[in-house]
Design a protein around this motif. Structure first.
Motif: not given
Length: 198
Positions: A108, A130, A134
């Motif tokens: 994240d 990601l 993110g």
């Protein structure tokens, strides 16, 4: 020891220190605010140094996961010692971030504090790993790295790129006076992965 406060900014002197650079407490507080962590977040600390940011993140991501990557063996030992001292559970990985990131599942948030000269490669990998929305945060001290960070965030398609310069001065007793002593300025750059807005 347990850090019982809800706010970031564990005093520097509480960490076990060595020759490895450590992000100062005021910069840590701003960096963590840019990461927008949640309790379920999976967060990666690249170039984790003494582990100060990873440890602060672990106090927030209590139902998530925090992974510290560091290539310096002294740093690895300091991260282990500090995570034990502050009673937080970190996954600690020794090696080059450009190699170790490829072995991880999606995450994240990522904080890049050191890149070993491979910033472009690390940002590329982080964009791929990601999750949507993110956040990538990069801390640096040189103008050249600042430029490289911004250009590579843009090139990869990060949105809402934010750049700030943090200048901290701390009061130091000088007889009956207080002298403000400046720390090195730090650049904090952040961007969001949002495929829907490219």
């Amino acid at each position: 020891m347990k850090w019982t406060y809800k706010t970031p900014g564990i005093p520097d002197e509480l960490f076990i220190r060595g020759k490895v650079p450590m992000t100062k407490e005021e910069v840590r507080a701003v960096t963590l605010s840019k990461l927008r962590l949640e309790e379920h977040s999976t967060m990666i600390d690249v170039g984790a140094g003494t582990g100060s940011i990873a440890i602060e993140a672990a106090h927030i991501c209590t139902k998530g996961r925090v992974i510290a990557i560091e290539r310096n063996i002294e740093g690895i030992e300091l991260i282990k010692a500090n995570s034990e001292k502050f009673e937080v559970d970190l996954k600690i990985i020794h090696g080059k971030a450009s190699e170790k990131l490829k072995e991880l599942d999606s995450f994240d948030r990522v904080m890049i504090g050191g890149s070993g000269g491979e910033l472009e490669k690390i940002i590329n990998i982080c964009y791929d790993k990601l999750k949507e929305n993110g956040i990538c945060v990069i801390n640096c001290i040189t103008i050249e790295t600042l430029y490289e960070a911004i250009e590579n965030l843009k090139k990869n398609g990060f949105c809402d790129i934010d750049v700030i310069s943090v200048n901290i001065a701390r009061g130091k007793a000088l007889g009956r006076y207080t002298l403000m002593e400046g720390l090195n300025p730090i650049y904090i750059i952040s961007g969001i992965k949002n495929k829907g807005r490219q």
